[in-house]
Write a protein that holds these residues in place. Sequence first.
Motif, PDB file in Angstrom:
ATOM      1  N   ILE A  68       0.766  -1.106   0.073  1.00 39.05           N
ATOM      2  CA  ILE A  68       0.091   0.043  -0.052  1.00 39.05           C
ATOM      3  C   ILE A  68       0.884   1.310   0.059  1.00 39.05           C
ATOM      4  O   ILE A  68       0.681   2.288  -0.651  1.00 39.05           O
ATOM      5  CB  ILE A  68      -0.958  -0.130   1.334  1.00 39.05           C
ATOM      6  CG1 ILE A  68      -1.932  -1.354   1.142  1.00 39.05           C
ATOM      7  CG2 ILE A  68      -2.008   1.349   1.467  1.00 39.05           C
ATOM      8  CD1 ILE A  68      -2.493  -1.632   2.572  1.00 39.05           C
ATOM      9  N   GLY A  69       2.077   1.108   0.572  1.00 39.24           N
ATOM     10  CA  GLY A  69       2.828   2.103   0.796  1.00 39.24           C
ATOM     11  C   GLY A  69       2.698   3.138   1.867  1.00 39.24           C
ATOM     12  O   GLY A  69       3.020   4.289   2.069  1.00 39.24           O
ATOM     13  N   SER A  70       1.903   2.636   2.962  1.00 44.37           N
ATOM     14  CA  SER A  70       1.797   3.215   4.097  1.00 44.37           C
ATOM     15  C   SER A  70       2.023   1.994   4.995  1.00 44.37           C
ATOM     16  O   SER A  70       1.228   1.038   5.248  1.00 44.37           O
ATOM     17  CB  SER A  70      -0.016   3.411   4.454  1.00 44.37           C
ATOM     18  OG  SER A  70      -0.197   4.709   3.903  1.00 44.37           O
ATOM     19  N   MET A  71       3.071   2.351   5.949  1.00 42.56           N
ATOM     20  CA  MET A  71       3.444   1.483   6.737  1.00 42.56           C
ATOM     21  C   MET A  71       2.299   0.858   7.748  1.00 42.56           C
ATOM     22  O   MET A  71       2.172  -0.404   7.652  1.00 42.56           O
ATOM     23  CB  MET A  71       4.701   1.928   7.569  1.00 42.56           C
ATOM     24  CG  MET A  71       5.375   0.610   8.520  1.00 42.56           C
ATOM     25  SD  MET A  71       6.717   1.501   9.550  1.00 42.56           S
ATOM     26  CE  MET A  71       7.499  -0.230  10.094  1.00 42.56           C
ATOM     27  N   ILE A 120       5.108 -11.259   4.993  1.00 46.79           N
ATOM     28  CA  ILE A 120       6.168 -10.302   5.652  1.00 46.79           C
ATOM     29  C   ILE A 120       6.069  -8.950   4.826  1.00 46.79           C
ATOM     30  O   ILE A 120       5.573  -8.739   3.741  1.00 46.79           O
ATOM     31  CB  ILE A 120       7.396 -11.152   5.314  1.00 46.79           C
ATOM     32  CG1 ILE A 120       8.584 -10.342   5.832  1.00 46.79           C
ATOM     33  CG2 ILE A 120       7.412 -11.469   3.672  1.00 46.79           C
ATOM     34  CD1 ILE A 120      10.041 -11.189   5.569  1.00 46.79           C
ATOM     35  N   PHE A 121       6.484  -7.850   6.016  1.00 43.10           N
ATOM     36  CA  PHE A 121       6.554  -6.598   5.359  1.00 43.10           C
ATOM     37  C   PHE A 121       8.143  -6.191   5.522  1.00 43.10           C
ATOM     38  O   PHE A 121       8.573  -6.386   6.142  1.00 43.10           O
ATOM     39  CB  PHE A 121       5.792  -5.647   6.145  1.00 43.10           C
ATOM     40  CG  PHE A 121       6.131  -4.148   5.701  1.00 43.10           C
ATOM     41  CD1 PHE A 121       7.197  -3.462   6.527  1.00 43.10           C
ATOM     42  CD2 PHE A 121       5.528  -3.535   4.740  1.00 43.10           C
ATOM     43  CE1 PHE A 121       7.389  -2.107   6.188  1.00 43.10           C
ATOM     44  CE2 PHE A 121       5.696  -2.192   4.523  1.00 43.10           C
ATOM     45  CZ  PHE A 121       6.607  -1.671   5.402  1.00 43.10           C
ATOM     46  N   MET A 122       8.565  -5.859   4.243  1.00 39.92           N
ATOM     47  CA  MET A 122      10.038  -5.450   4.197  1.00 39.92           C
ATOM     48  C   MET A 122      10.162  -3.958   3.724  1.00 39.92           C
ATOM     49  O   MET A 122       9.530  -3.528   2.695  1.00 39.92           O
ATOM     50  CB  MET A 122      10.712  -6.236   3.048  1.00 39.92           C
ATOM     51  CG  MET A 122      10.449  -7.765   3.453  1.00 39.92           C
ATOM     52  SD  MET A 122      10.959  -8.697   2.065  1.00 39.92           S
ATOM     53  CE  MET A 122       9.751  -9.101   1.118  1.00 39.92           C
ATOM     54  N   LYS A 153      14.910   3.208   4.459  1.00 40.36           N
ATOM     55  CA  LYS A 153      14.128   4.499   4.542  1.00 40.36           C
ATOM     56  C   LYS A 153      13.272   4.593   5.793  1.00 40.36           C
ATOM     57  O   LYS A 153      13.189   5.890   6.468  1.00 40.36           O
ATOM     58  CB  LYS A 153      12.972   4.395   3.621  1.00 40.36           C
ATOM     59  CG  LYS A 153      12.029   5.726   3.424  1.00 40.36           C
ATOM     60  CD  LYS A 153      10.898   5.724   2.614  1.00 40.36           C
ATOM     61  CE  LYS A 153       9.933   6.954   2.685  1.00 40.36           C
ATOM     62  NZ  LYS A 153       8.987   7.132   1.694  1.00 40.36           N
ATOM     63  N   LEU A 154      12.798   3.641   6.701  1.00 38.66           N
ATOM     64  CA  LEU A 154      11.983   3.786   7.931  1.00 38.66           C
ATOM     65  C   LEU A 154      12.880   4.066   9.053  1.00 38.66           C
ATOM     66  O   LEU A 154      13.927   3.529   9.273  1.00 38.66           O
ATOM     67  CB  LEU A 154      11.108   2.613   8.089  1.00 38.66           C
ATOM     68  CG  LEU A 154      10.313   2.235   6.778  1.00 38.66           C
ATOM     69  CD1 LEU A 154       9.627   1.065   6.780  1.00 38.66           C
ATOM     70  CD2 LEU A 154       9.282   3.299   6.562  1.00 38.66           C
ATOM     71  N   ARG A 155      12.320   5.168   9.938  1.00 39.17           N
ATOM     72  CA  ARG A 155      13.113   5.671  11.112  1.00 39.17           C
ATOM     73  C   ARG A 155      12.949   4.501  12.470  1.00 39.17           C
ATOM     74  O   ARG A 155      11.751   3.896  12.754  1.00 39.17           O
ATOM     75  CB  ARG A 155      12.338   6.919  11.553  1.00 39.17           C
ATOM     76  CG  ARG A 155      12.924   8.164  10.751  1.00 39.17           C
ATOM     77  CD  ARG A 155      12.921   8.023   9.107  1.00 39.17           C
ATOM     78  NE  ARG A 155      11.539   7.734   8.748  1.00 39.17           N
ATOM     79  CZ  ARG A 155      10.815   8.703   7.996  1.00 39.17           C
ATOM     80  NH1 ARG A 155      11.312  10.004   7.779  1.00 39.17           N
ATOM     81  NH2 ARG A 155       9.618   8.587   7.668  1.00 39.17           N
ATOM     82  N   TYR A 189      10.565   5.779  15.771  1.00 37.72           N
ATOM     83  CA  TYR A 189       8.836   5.842  15.829  1.00 37.72           C
ATOM     84  C   TYR A 189       8.410   5.221  14.658  1.00 37.72           C
ATOM     85  O   TYR A 189       7.158   5.289  14.354  1.00 37.72           O
ATOM     86  CB  TYR A 189       8.661   7.349  15.888  1.00 37.72           C
ATOM     87  CG  TYR A 189       9.373   8.228  14.812  1.00 37.72           C
ATOM     88  CD1 TYR A 189       9.025   8.307  13.525  1.00 37.72           C
ATOM     89  CD2 TYR A 189      10.415   8.970  15.312  1.00 37.72           C
ATOM     90  CE1 TYR A 189       9.901   8.884  12.578  1.00 37.72           C
ATOM     91  CE2 TYR A 189      11.331   9.632  14.384  1.00 37.72           C
ATOM     92  CZ  TYR A 189      11.029   9.685  13.003  1.00 37.72           C
ATOM     93  OH  TYR A 189      11.766  10.474  12.275  1.00 37.72           O
ATOM     94  N   GLU A 190       8.972   4.353  13.986  1.00 35.68           N
ATOM     95  CA  GLU A 190       8.581   3.327  12.978  1.00 35.68           C
ATOM     96  C   GLU A 190       8.794   1.936  13.139  1.00 35.68           C
ATOM     97  O   GLU A 190       8.211   1.233  13.493  1.00 35.68           O
ATOM     98  CB  GLU A 190       8.796   3.813  11.438  1.00 35.68           C
ATOM     99  CG  GLU A 190       8.243   4.977  11.047  1.00 35.68           C
ATOM    100  CD  GLU A 190       8.623   5.456   9.573  1.00 35.68           C
ATOM    101  OE1 GLU A 190       7.780   6.068   8.969  1.00 35.68           O
ATOM    102  OE2 GLU A 190       9.788   5.514   9.452  1.00 35.68           O
ATOM    103  N   VAL A 191      10.287   1.725  12.871  1.00 31.96           N
ATOM    104  CA  VAL A 191      10.892   0.298  13.344  1.00 31.96           C
ATOM    105  C   VAL A 191      10.489  -0.268  14.734  1.00 31.96           C
ATOM    106  O   VAL A 191      10.064  -1.287  15.001  1.00 31.96           O
ATOM    107  CB  VAL A 191      12.329   0.316  13.055  1.00 31.96           C
ATOM    108  CG1 VAL A 191      12.862  -1.037  13.345  1.00 31.96           C
ATOM    109  CG2 VAL A 191      12.591   0.659  11.586  1.00 31.96           C
TER     110      VAL A 191
HETATM  111  P1  FBP Z   1       6.423   9.056   5.965  1.00 34.07           P
HETATM  112  O1  FBP Z   1       6.461   8.948   7.349  1.00 34.07           O
HETATM  113  O2  FBP Z   1       7.212  10.358   5.256  1.00 34.07           O
HETATM  114  O3  FBP Z   1       5.306   8.887   5.338  1.00 34.07           O
HETATM  115  O4  FBP Z   1       7.235   7.917   5.208  1.00 34.07           O
HETATM  116  C1  FBP Z   1       7.008   6.864   5.644  1.00 34.07           C
HETATM  117  C2  FBP Z   1       6.507   5.670   4.408  1.00 34.07           C
HETATM  118  O5  FBP Z   1       5.484   6.447   3.776  1.00 34.07           O
HETATM  119  C3  FBP Z   1       5.915   4.305   5.162  1.00 34.07           C
HETATM  120  O6  FBP Z   1       4.707   4.618   5.530  1.00 34.07           O
HETATM  121  C4  FBP Z   1       5.756   3.458   4.060  1.00 34.07           C
HETATM  122  O7  FBP Z   1       5.909   2.309   4.444  1.00 34.07           O
HETATM  123  C5  FBP Z   1       7.015   3.949   2.980  1.00 34.07           C
HETATM  124  O8  FBP Z   1       7.290   5.314   3.668  1.00 34.07           O
HETATM  125  C6  FBP Z   1       6.805   4.046   1.611  1.00 34.07           C
HETATM  126  O9  FBP Z   1       7.885   4.557   1.023  1.00 34.07           O
HETATM  127  P2  FBP Z   1       8.199   4.142  -0.399  1.00 34.07           P
HETATM  128  O10 FBP Z   1       7.190   5.204  -1.234  1.00 34.07           O
HETATM  129  O11 FBP Z   1       9.434   4.390  -0.918  1.00 34.07           O
HETATM  130  O12 FBP Z   1       7.795   2.750  -0.819  1.00 34.07           O
END
Ligand code: FBP
Length: 341
Positions: A248-251, A264-266, A277-279, A282-284
């Motif tokens: 979906i592109g939203s973690m 699995i989510f990677m 990319k993920l912090r 507050y994300e990981v």
């Molecule tokens: P933001 O906190 O800037 O939204 O970035 C995090 C994020 O949007 C995650 O939710 C998502 O898993 C990831 O970046 C999507 O990244 P990409 O568009 O590179 O696949």
Amino acid sequence: MDHEADAHRTDLMTITRFVLNEQSKHPESRGDFSILLSHIVLGCKFVCSAVNKAGLAKLIGLAGETNVQGEEQKKLDVLSNDVFVKALISSGRTCILVSEEDEEAIFVEPSKRGRYCVVFDPLDGSSNIDCGVSIGTIFGIYMMKDSHEPTLDDVLQPGNNMLAAGYCMYGSSCTLVLSTGSGVNGFTLDPSLGEFILTHPDIKIPKKGKIYSVNEGNAKNWDGPTAKYVEKCKFPKDGSSPKSLRYIGSMVADVHRTLLYGGIFMYPRDKKSPNGKLRVLYEVFPMSFLMEQAGGQSFTGKQRALDLVPKKIHERSPIFLGSYDDVEEIKALYAAEEKKE
Ligand code: FBP
């Protein structure tokens, strides 16, 4: 959903009642955690209503500012961050706040200070905000190390020290998933009551899943083990069926699906982003805490994610999280790669 039964269901397990029940198991508790959580819940309710009416309320689009990651901030990002910072400080239970939207950590003034450190991403999934796809808030809670003047060391703690973590997903329904260290529970906001009701008690992730979730657009820059693992998902040589790709592109949305359905989510490292990319804070960490509490696991490519000790508040890390057996497979590929080196 049996609306008839629902209408007569009077024994409502709200998130407040649930947390107070948990608290009653700790006679030494002063109720500070419940008060802190009630302010996080308030922030989630506010953001949920803002997201729902974003299009109408012209909350869509850019705020004209950029955040610490150099990303253009969206109106909803700024609004959500504001609401959570104010709610957390007004709880009188926090000493340090780390937000994805703020360059520096926020040190709460002594008169309003408490013992908890909260790390959070007020609105994750910014690339999906304007097209109505599910987005969310992610949070993690630490206790400050001891009663000295709070410093960054109090938040740069390993994920193992996290006391609680959760996320709130703003999607077709608003779902808050929480762990205070004894299992994972999901609560759905009943807009007619304005209350989060327990709908997903004791969430356990399936041991093995049929879904893999990754941004394949980065495939050409992946390292060997990631490329091999995704190849295995698509073209399994053991006669098992290929996994389905869901991204979906939203973690928050991708992890929520992974928690309920398995798989699995990677977000691996690649040549462009050697640390992913993920912090971490507050994300990981919060998502890894929840995954382990639900019986899954979380791996960085080198180690168990919760064993990481961050050096900077906006540090990034590669992440592989989900069903226990699926993450075991990617760990084996990295171990084999390491042996070759
Ligand atoms: P933001 O906190 O800037 O939204 O970035 C995090 C994020 O949007 C995650 O939710 C998502 O898993 C990831 O970046 C999507 O990244 P990409 O568009 O590179 O696949």
